[in-house]
Scaffold this active site. Sequence first.
Site, PDB file in Angstrom:
ATOM      1  N   HIS A  72      10.553  -3.423  -6.900  1.00  0.00           N
ATOM      2  CA  HIS A  72       9.807  -3.528  -8.029  1.00  0.00           C
ATOM      3  C   HIS A  72       9.683  -2.171  -8.593  1.00  0.00           C
ATOM      4  O   HIS A  72       9.327  -1.171  -7.957  1.00  0.00           O
ATOM      5  CB  HIS A  72       8.351  -3.997  -7.909  1.00  0.00           C
ATOM      6  N   TYR A 201      -2.260  -7.672 -11.824  1.00  0.00           N
ATOM      7  CA  TYR A 201      -3.484  -7.452 -11.348  1.00  0.00           C
ATOM      8  C   TYR A 201      -4.481  -7.563 -12.488  1.00  0.00           C
ATOM      9  O   TYR A 201      -4.099  -7.073 -13.514  1.00  0.00           O
ATOM     10  CB  TYR A 201      -3.848  -5.910 -10.903  1.00  0.00           C
ATOM     11  N   PRO A 293      -8.081  -3.784  -0.160  1.00  0.00           N
ATOM     12  CA  PRO A 293      -6.495  -3.733  -0.460  1.00  0.00           C
ATOM     13  C   PRO A 293      -5.934  -3.701  -1.722  1.00  0.00           C
ATOM     14  O   PRO A 293      -4.635  -3.548  -1.963  1.00  0.00           O
ATOM     15  CB  PRO A 293      -6.723  -5.401  -0.192  1.00  0.00           C
ATOM     16  N   LYS A 297      -2.389  -0.142  -0.073  1.00  0.00           N
ATOM     17  CA  LYS A 297      -2.159   1.030   0.728  1.00  0.00           C
ATOM     18  C   LYS A 297      -2.324   1.086   1.960  1.00  0.00           C
ATOM     19  O   LYS A 297      -2.045   2.002   2.978  1.00  0.00           O
ATOM     20  CB  LYS A 297      -3.278   2.043   0.202  1.00  0.00           C
ATOM     21  N   TYR A 385       0.263   4.699  -7.050  1.00  0.00           N
ATOM     22  CA  TYR A 385       0.684   3.493  -6.593  1.00  0.00           C
ATOM     23  C   TYR A 385       1.984   3.290  -5.649  1.00  0.00           C
ATOM     24  O   TYR A 385       2.216   2.564  -4.544  1.00  0.00           O
ATOM     25  CB  TYR A 385       0.845   2.439  -7.764  1.00  0.00           C
TER      26      TYR A 385
HETATM   27  P1  FAD Z   1      -3.421  -3.884  12.976  1.00  0.00           P
HETATM   28  O1  FAD Z   1      -2.493  -4.523  12.136  1.00  0.00           O
HETATM   29  O2  FAD Z   1      -4.748  -4.140  12.951  1.00  0.00           O
HETATM   30  O3  FAD Z   1      -2.893  -3.811  14.704  1.00  0.00           O
HETATM   31  C1  FAD Z   1      -3.676  -3.547  15.438  1.00  0.00           C
HETATM   32  C2  FAD Z   1      -3.456  -4.336  16.811  1.00  0.00           C
HETATM   33  O4  FAD Z   1      -3.995  -3.952  17.746  1.00  0.00           O
HETATM   34  C3  FAD Z   1      -3.568  -5.862  16.505  1.00  0.00           C
HETATM   35  O5  FAD Z   1      -2.272  -6.575  17.012  1.00  0.00           O
HETATM   36  C4  FAD Z   1      -4.522  -6.108  17.600  1.00  0.00           C
HETATM   37  O6  FAD Z   1      -4.753  -7.438  18.113  1.00  0.00           O
HETATM   38  C5  FAD Z   1      -4.434  -5.100  18.538  1.00  0.00           C
HETATM   39  N1  FAD Z   1      -5.664  -4.622  19.291  1.00  0.00           N
HETATM   40  C6  FAD Z   1      -6.990  -4.671  19.002  1.00  0.00           C
HETATM   41  N2  FAD Z   1      -7.973  -4.422  19.925  1.00  0.00           N
HETATM   42  C7  FAD Z   1      -7.131  -4.173  20.752  1.00  0.00           C
HETATM   43  C8  FAD Z   1      -7.394  -3.900  22.238  1.00  0.00           C
HETATM   44  N3  FAD Z   1      -8.783  -3.704  22.765  1.00  0.00           N
HETATM   45  N4  FAD Z   1      -6.519  -3.803  23.153  1.00  0.00           N
HETATM   46  C9  FAD Z   1      -5.142  -4.094  22.872  1.00  0.00           C
HETATM   47  N5  FAD Z   1      -4.773  -4.376  21.463  1.00  0.00           N
HETATM   48  C10 FAD Z   1      -5.600  -4.410  20.685  1.00  0.00           C
HETATM   49  N6  FAD Z   1      -2.970  -4.134   3.523  1.00  0.00           N
HETATM   50  C11 FAD Z   1      -2.426  -4.069   2.336  1.00  0.00           C
HETATM   51  O7  FAD Z   1      -1.769  -3.095   2.047  1.00  0.00           O
HETATM   52  N7  FAD Z   1      -2.477  -5.464   1.687  1.00  0.00           N
HETATM   53  C12 FAD Z   1      -3.101  -6.573   1.947  1.00  0.00           C
HETATM   54  O8  FAD Z   1      -2.999  -7.666   1.469  1.00  0.00           O
HETATM   55  C13 FAD Z   1      -3.642  -6.603   3.231  1.00  0.00           C
HETATM   56  N8  FAD Z   1      -4.262  -7.624   3.779  1.00  0.00           N
HETATM   57  C14 FAD Z   1      -5.124  -7.514   4.652  1.00  0.00           C
HETATM   58  C15 FAD Z   1      -5.772  -8.531   5.182  1.00  0.00           C
HETATM   59  C16 FAD Z   1      -6.275  -8.342   6.601  1.00  0.00           C
HETATM   60  C17 FAD Z   1      -7.315  -9.840   6.997  1.00  0.00           C
HETATM   61  C18 FAD Z   1      -6.488  -7.456   7.309  1.00  0.00           C
HETATM   62  C19 FAD Z   1      -7.444  -7.377   8.484  1.00  0.00           C
HETATM   63  C20 FAD Z   1      -5.864  -6.314   6.799  1.00  0.00           C
HETATM   64  C21 FAD Z   1      -5.105  -6.067   5.482  1.00  0.00           C
HETATM   65  N9  FAD Z   1      -4.390  -5.372   4.934  1.00  0.00           N
HETATM   66  C22 FAD Z   1      -3.510  -5.290   3.980  1.00  0.00           C
HETATM   67  C23 FAD Z   1      -4.403  -4.117   5.660  1.00  0.00           C
HETATM   68  C24 FAD Z   1      -3.000  -3.787   6.555  1.00  0.00           C
HETATM   69  O9  FAD Z   1      -2.530  -5.271   6.929  1.00  0.00           O
HETATM   70  C25 FAD Z   1      -3.291  -3.009   7.786  1.00  0.00           C
HETATM   71  O10 FAD Z   1      -3.681  -1.873   7.127  1.00  0.00           O
HETATM   72  C26 FAD Z   1      -2.180  -2.769   8.764  1.00  0.00           C
HETATM   73  O11 FAD Z   1      -2.081  -3.842   9.580  1.00  0.00           O
HETATM   74  C27 FAD Z   1      -2.567  -1.688   9.659  1.00  0.00           C
HETATM   75  O12 FAD Z   1      -1.711  -1.994  10.711  1.00  0.00           O
HETATM   76  P2  FAD Z   1      -2.295  -1.485  12.330  1.00  0.00           P
HETATM   77  O13 FAD Z   1      -1.119  -1.523  13.156  1.00  0.00           O
HETATM   78  O14 FAD Z   1      -2.970   0.066  12.241  1.00  0.00           O
HETATM   79  O15 FAD Z   1      -3.447  -2.380  12.415  1.00  0.00           O
HETATM   80  C1  DHB Z   2      -0.536  -7.340  -1.949  1.00  0.00           C
HETATM   81  C2  DHB Z   2      -1.866  -7.011  -1.379  1.00  0.00           C
HETATM   82  C3  DHB Z   2      -2.415  -5.950  -2.222  1.00  0.00           C
HETATM   83  O1  DHB Z   2      -3.468  -5.691  -1.996  1.00  0.00           O
HETATM   84  C4  DHB Z   2      -1.728  -5.410  -3.463  1.00  0.00           C
HETATM   85  O2  DHB Z   2      -2.300  -4.647  -4.031  1.00  0.00           O
HETATM   86  C5  DHB Z   2      -0.575  -6.038  -3.633  1.00  0.00           C
HETATM   87  C6  DHB Z   2      -0.097  -6.966  -2.778  1.00  0.00           C
HETATM   88  C7  DHB Z   2       0.040  -8.582  -1.164  1.00  0.00           C
HETATM   89  O3  DHB Z   2      -0.258  -9.163  -0.111  1.00  0.00           O
HETATM   90  O4  DHB Z   2       1.110  -9.198  -1.676  1.00  0.00           O
END
Ligand code: FAD
Ligand code: DHB
Length: 393
Positions: A72, A201, A293, A297, A385
Amino acid sequence: MRTQVAIIGAGPSGLLLGQLLYKAGIDNIIIERQSGEYVLGRIRAGILEQVTMDLVDQAGVGQRMHEEGLVHEGIELLFGGQRHRIDLSALTDGKKVMVYGQTELTRDLMQARQDAGLTTYYSAANVRVHGFDGQTPSVTFEHEGQSHTLECDFIAGCDGFHGVCRASVPQGAITEYEKVYPFGWLGLLSDTPPVSDELIYANTPRGFALCSQRSLTRSRYYLQVPLSDKVENWSDDAFWAELRKRLDGEANERLVTGASLEKSIAPLRSFVAEPLRFGRMFLAGDAGHIVPPTGAKGLNLAASDVAYLSQGFIEYYSEKSQAGLDHYSQRALARIWKAERFSWWFTSMMHHFPEEGAFGQRMQEAELAYLVQSHAASTALAENYVGLPMQAR
Ligand code: FAD
Ligand code: DHB
């Protein structure tokens, strides 16, 4: 049992770190609380910055992303009933973002880890981290009814916001900064073609809406909802009806609705923990920080943390230099705070804040009007962005 780096959490941070370390010949074991299917079932982020794409390539898992991901070059802002395009590429010397779901990236990383025969303990219970303030850290956990102790050189806390690593740090050693927003995002995933080629958006008096996508046949839509709302209160029909009220006429004509594959509410939060290093334990990704979100980022910050942290480990093992690890927290936090600022600003400008009243709504519309008319302001949005550059040191 012994490894060089014990990684807690098999989300994108943990899996990406594991793959980068493996590529550099550094032994690692991942311990994850949930099952693999559960991890893959979580529908989250969808937009990758160039920095993230580069890292995925470096980890050797970029093939499907390049084949199936959608490049995009712009986004649309909808306010006052009109759409305005922000030409991200023109404003940033050709930079682009990629639409490729976190689920798909996670699947690719899991597959690569399995193909390489690397050890991951899924469905681990009672995961505990020990001794990270000394020279002999370890992790204990239970798996399939057996107790295990994993000795290691370092612990990487990639266990998300509710993980055990940050929670194990003594209170006096950590400072936490937090802002909780009074609303959440209700997300709906459907096998319907996206309403528009690019993301929309929308700022409306009824609240924020986002039209995103996962592919040419799969859409992801979000609605701002009060924190008190429950997903059970939202039928698919109610979701589509409310989305229509927040979109412009052309989008309404093109909108294809269908059954939801997934629907969930995510609360919005800004959070940063400082520092990100505690002796021989490091926090990366959501374990150390959360962004609302808006602007996508979260996943990209997790990837840039992992870029800095993997570089630190590689320098430590291949060059016997501690410099990269010593600088990790400061380098990562410099980028994190800028993304926190951008996500907070974009959230503040795009959402409806009832307590701000009609004046607040007009201020947002004036800011948006300025933004789309001013080259300088559009550039500021675009360069954040697509992702700010990584710092060399
Ligand atoms: P996570 O993906 O949270 O992974 C952490 C892992 O650690 C998980 O698998 C968990 O099960 C595991 N864990 C937790 N505790 C323990 C423990 N005690 N022992 C062992 N393992 C454990 N970002 C965007 O940019 N756009 C979005 O639309 C967006 N939507 C989101 C929606 C939700 C509901 C959430 C929670 C986050 C969202 N995010 C979004 C943020 C993005 O998904 C996260 O920033 C990203 O997943 C970060 O990755 P991570 O591996 O650091 O953490
Ligand atoms: C999505 C989530 C976001 O927070 C965003 O700014 C753009 C896209 C998504 O989940 O597709």
